[in-house]
Scaffold this motif. Structure first.
Motif, PDB file in Angstrom:
ATOM      1  N   MET A  98       0.595  -1.196  -0.022  1.00 33.83           N
ATOM      2  CA  MET A  98      -0.026  -0.004   0.019  1.00 33.83           C
ATOM      3  C   MET A  98       0.933   1.253   0.154  1.00 33.83           C
ATOM      4  SD  MET A  98      -2.896   1.141   2.721  1.00 33.83           S
ATOM      5  CE  MET A  98      -2.154   1.651   3.856  1.00 33.83           C
ATOM      6  N   GLU A  99       0.653   2.104  -0.991  1.00 34.11           N
ATOM      7  CA  GLU A  99       1.191   3.415  -0.986  1.00 34.11           C
ATOM      8  C   GLU A  99       0.598   4.352   0.118  1.00 34.11           C
ATOM      9  OE1 GLU A  99       2.575   6.747  -4.461  1.00 34.11           O
ATOM     10  OE2 GLU A  99       1.722   4.868  -4.931  1.00 34.11           O
ATOM     11  N   THR A 100       1.719   5.236   0.753  1.00 36.55           N
ATOM     12  CA  THR A 100       1.081   6.227   1.639  1.00 36.55           C
ATOM     13  C   THR A 100       1.529   7.536   1.017  1.00 36.55           C
ATOM     14  OG1 THR A 100       2.799   6.067   3.025  1.00 36.55           O
ATOM     15  CG2 THR A 100       1.203   4.678   3.479  1.00 36.55           C
ATOM     16  N   HIS A 101       1.164   8.449   1.442  1.00 33.05           N
ATOM     17  CA  HIS A 101       1.150  10.014   1.104  1.00 33.05           C
ATOM     18  C   HIS A 101       1.287  10.987   2.205  1.00 33.05           C
ATOM     19  CE1 HIS A 101       0.679   9.037  -3.098  1.00 33.05           C
ATOM     20  NE2 HIS A 101      -0.470   8.164  -2.928  1.00 33.05           N
ATOM     21  N   GLU A 102       2.366  11.847   2.359  1.00 32.71           N
ATOM     22  CA  GLU A 102       2.478  12.768   3.322  1.00 32.71           C
ATOM     23  C   GLU A 102       1.326  13.840   3.095  1.00 32.71           C
ATOM     24  OE1 GLU A 102       5.489  16.317   4.362  1.00 32.71           O
ATOM     25  OE2 GLU A 102       6.188  14.459   3.768  1.00 32.71           O
ATOM     26  N   PHE A 103       0.578  13.954   4.488  1.00 34.83           N
ATOM     27  CA  PHE A 103      -0.413  14.915   4.742  1.00 34.83           C
ATOM     28  C   PHE A 103      -0.029  16.241   4.375  1.00 34.83           C
ATOM     29  CE2 PHE A 103      -3.250  17.596   7.227  1.00 34.83           C
ATOM     30  CZ  PHE A 103      -4.488  17.332   6.663  1.00 34.83           C
ATOM     31  N   ASP A 104      -0.711  17.082   3.426  1.00 34.60           N
ATOM     32  CA  ASP A 104      -0.594  18.377   3.225  1.00 34.60           C
ATOM     33  C   ASP A 104      -1.696  19.232   3.788  1.00 34.60           C
ATOM     34  OD1 ASP A 104       0.338  20.848   2.534  1.00 34.60           O
ATOM     35  OD2 ASP A 104       0.988  19.977   0.385  1.00 34.60           O
ATOM     36  N   ILE A 105      -1.500  19.888   5.028  1.00 35.04           N
ATOM     37  CA  ILE A 105      -2.545  20.951   5.226  1.00 35.04           C
ATOM     38  C   ILE A 105      -3.057  21.929   4.186  1.00 35.04           C
ATOM     39  CG2 ILE A 105      -1.407  22.203   6.695  1.00 35.04           C
ATOM     40  CD1 ILE A 105      -4.760  21.126   7.509  1.00 35.04           C
ATOM     41  N   SER A 106      -2.115  22.318   3.482  1.00 36.31           N
ATOM     42  CA  SER A 106      -2.281  23.464   2.584  1.00 36.31           C
ATOM     43  C   SER A 106      -3.337  23.125   1.393  1.00 36.31           C
ATOM     44  CB  SER A 106      -1.111  23.906   1.989  1.00 36.31           C
ATOM     45  OG  SER A 106      -0.406  23.054   0.982  1.00 36.31           O
ATOM     46  N   MET A 107      -3.626  21.887   1.322  1.00 34.22           N
ATOM     47  CA  MET A 107      -4.713  21.452   0.189  1.00 34.22           C
ATOM     48  C   MET A 107      -6.148  21.555   0.756  1.00 34.22           C
ATOM     49  SD  MET A 107      -2.905  19.772  -2.291  1.00 34.22           S
ATOM     50  CE  MET A 107      -3.956  18.691  -3.023  1.00 34.22           C
ATOM     51  N   PHE A 108      -6.041  21.914   2.152  1.00 38.67           N
ATOM     52  CA  PHE A 108      -7.390  22.002   2.765  1.00 38.67           C
ATOM     53  C   PHE A 108      -7.836  23.423   3.333  1.00 38.67           C
ATOM     54  CE2 PHE A 108      -5.887  17.754   2.927  1.00 38.67           C
ATOM     55  CZ  PHE A 108      -7.149  16.962   2.464  1.00 38.67           C
ATOM     56  N   LEU A 109      -6.980  24.272   3.280  1.00 39.98           N
ATOM     57  CA  LEU A 109      -7.192  25.489   3.439  1.00 39.98           C
ATOM     58  C   LEU A 109      -7.713  26.442   2.387  1.00 39.98           C
ATOM     59  CD1 LEU A 109      -3.823  26.224   5.422  1.00 39.98           C
ATOM     60  CD2 LEU A 109      -5.969  25.575   6.407  1.00 39.98           C
ATOM     61  N   ARG A 110      -9.127  26.298   2.207  1.00 40.00           N
ATOM     62  CA  ARG A 110      -9.759  26.993   1.016  1.00 40.00           C
ATOM     63  C   ARG A 110     -10.378  28.261   1.150  1.00 40.00           C
ATOM     64  NH1 ARG A 110     -11.630  21.162   1.638  1.00 40.00           N
ATOM     65  NH2 ARG A 110     -13.023  22.229   3.180  1.00 40.00           N
ATOM     66  N   ASP A 111     -10.481  28.874   2.450  1.00 38.84           N
ATOM     67  CA  ASP A 111     -11.103  30.027   2.647  1.00 38.84           C
ATOM     68  C   ASP A 111     -10.710  30.767   4.082  1.00 38.84           C
ATOM     69  OD1 ASP A 111     -12.750  29.245   4.998  1.00 38.84           O
ATOM     70  OD2 ASP A 111     -14.341  28.711   3.773  1.00 38.84           O
ATOM     71  N   GLU A 112     -10.930  31.892   3.932  1.00 38.32           N
ATOM     72  CA  GLU A 112     -10.398  32.888   5.212  1.00 38.32           C
ATOM     73  C   GLU A 112     -10.752  32.459   6.386  1.00 38.32           C
ATOM     74  OE1 GLU A 112      -8.217  35.167   4.235  1.00 38.32           O
ATOM     75  OE2 GLU A 112      -8.507  34.497   2.513  1.00 38.32           O
ATOM     76  N   GLN A 113     -11.954  31.901   6.831  1.00 46.41           N
ATOM     77  CA  GLN A 113     -12.212  31.360   8.046  1.00 46.41           C
ATOM     78  C   GLN A 113     -11.354  30.176   8.336  1.00 46.41           C
ATOM     79  OE1 GLN A 113     -13.754  33.890   9.246  1.00 46.41           O
ATOM     80  NE2 GLN A 113     -15.001  32.698  10.301  1.00 46.41           N
ATOM     81  N   GLU A 114     -11.178  29.070   7.544  1.00 46.61           N
ATOM     82  CA  GLU A 114     -10.406  27.982   7.615  1.00 46.61           C
ATOM     83  C   GLU A 114      -8.923  28.304   8.065  1.00 46.61           C
ATOM     84  OE1 GLU A 114     -10.950  25.655   4.218  1.00 46.61           O
ATOM     85  OE2 GLU A 114     -12.809  24.521   5.069  1.00 46.61           O
ATOM     86  N   ILE A 115      -8.511  29.472   7.221  1.00 44.01           N
ATOM     87  CA  ILE A 115      -7.091  29.819   7.598  1.00 44.01           C
ATOM     88  C   ILE A 115      -6.941  30.599   8.835  1.00 44.01           C
ATOM     89  CG2 ILE A 115      -5.326  31.770   6.700  1.00 44.01           C
ATOM     90  CD1 ILE A 115      -6.329  31.110   3.844  1.00 44.01           C
ATOM     91  N   ALA A 116      -7.862  31.417   9.402  1.00 42.20           N
ATOM     92  CA  ALA A 116      -7.971  31.929  10.595  1.00 42.20           C
ATOM     93  C   ALA A 116      -7.791  30.983  11.739  1.00 42.20           C
ATOM     94  CB  ALA A 116      -9.008  33.153  10.773  1.00 42.20           C
ATOM     95  N   GLY A 117      -8.742  30.158  11.414  1.00 45.32           N
ATOM     96  CA  GLY A 117      -8.960  28.950  12.457  1.00 45.32           C
ATOM     97  C   GLY A 117      -7.559  28.027  12.765  1.00 45.32           C
ATOM     98  N   TYR A 118      -7.122  27.951  11.602  1.00 44.58           N
ATOM     99  CA  TYR A 118      -5.884  27.024  11.663  1.00 44.58           C
ATOM    100  C   TYR A 118      -4.670  27.904  12.191  1.00 44.58           C
ATOM    101  CZ  TYR A 118      -1.767  24.911   9.668  1.00 44.58           C
ATOM    102  OH  TYR A 118      -0.428  23.992   9.484  1.00 44.58           O
ATOM    103  N   LEU A 119      -4.505  29.096  12.023  1.00 46.44           N
ATOM    104  CA  LEU A 119      -3.474  29.901  12.550  1.00 46.44           C
ATOM    105  C   LEU A 119      -3.827  30.149  14.144  1.00 46.44           C
ATOM    106  CD1 LEU A 119      -2.801  32.547   9.868  1.00 46.44           C
ATOM    107  CD2 LEU A 119      -1.291  30.691  10.678  1.00 46.44           C
ATOM    108  N   ASN A 120      -5.135  30.525  14.436  1.00 49.48           N
ATOM    109  CA  ASN A 120      -5.227  30.511  15.741  1.00 49.48           C
ATOM    110  C   ASN A 120      -5.289  29.189  16.750  1.00 49.48           C
ATOM    111  OD1 ASN A 120      -5.986  33.129  15.895  1.00 49.48           O
ATOM    112  ND2 ASN A 120      -8.108  32.796  15.213  1.00 49.48           N
ATOM    113  N   ALA A 121      -5.340  27.995  16.082  1.00 47.45           N
ATOM    114  CA  ALA A 121      -5.153  26.848  16.690  1.00 47.45           C
ATOM    115  C   ALA A 121      -3.568  26.767  16.746  1.00 47.45           C
ATOM    116  CB  ALA A 121      -5.693  25.663  15.915  1.00 47.45           C
ATOM    117  N   ALA A 122      -2.865  26.854  15.854  1.00 50.80           N
ATOM    118  CA  ALA A 122      -1.413  26.861  15.939  1.00 50.80           C
ATOM    119  C   ALA A 122      -0.783  27.804  17.078  1.00 50.80           C
ATOM    120  CB  ALA A 122      -0.889  27.381  14.417  1.00 50.80           C
TER     121      ALA A 122
END
Length: 95
Positions: free
Chosen positions: A1-25
């Protein structure tokens, strides 16, 4: 089975998601995790070259500053955030 590295940048689609991600960080890891998260945001927006230019640093400097081993100055963090259309704010802590 082939695995791939997770890349969060593929899931940051809008300003709310970006702000939530940065605040969580910020809440979970402090400044070190925020610098890596800012790199994820720049990557998500596919703006690394423009972000570096707007922040007044080289593209290589941007990658270095936002890497896990980077140590960007406060000024660089503020300029990078501004170049991404973000602002840093202080709010009272709730204990």
């Amino acid at each position: 089975m082939e695995t791939h590295e997770f890349d969060i940048s593929m899931f940051l689609r809008d300003e709310q998601e970006i702000a939530g991600y940065l605040n969580a960080a910020m809440e979970e890891g402090g400044s070190h995790l925020v610098q890596v998260a800012l790199g994820d945001v720049a990557k998500a927006r596919r703006r690394m070259r423009q972000t570096a230019e707007d922040a007044g640093i080289t593209r290589a400097g941007l990658y270095r500053a936002l890497s896990a081993d980077g140590n960007p100055s406060y000024e660089n963090i503020v300029n990078i955030a501004k170049s991404l259309g973000l602002e840093l704010k202080f709010v009272p802590a709730h204990h």
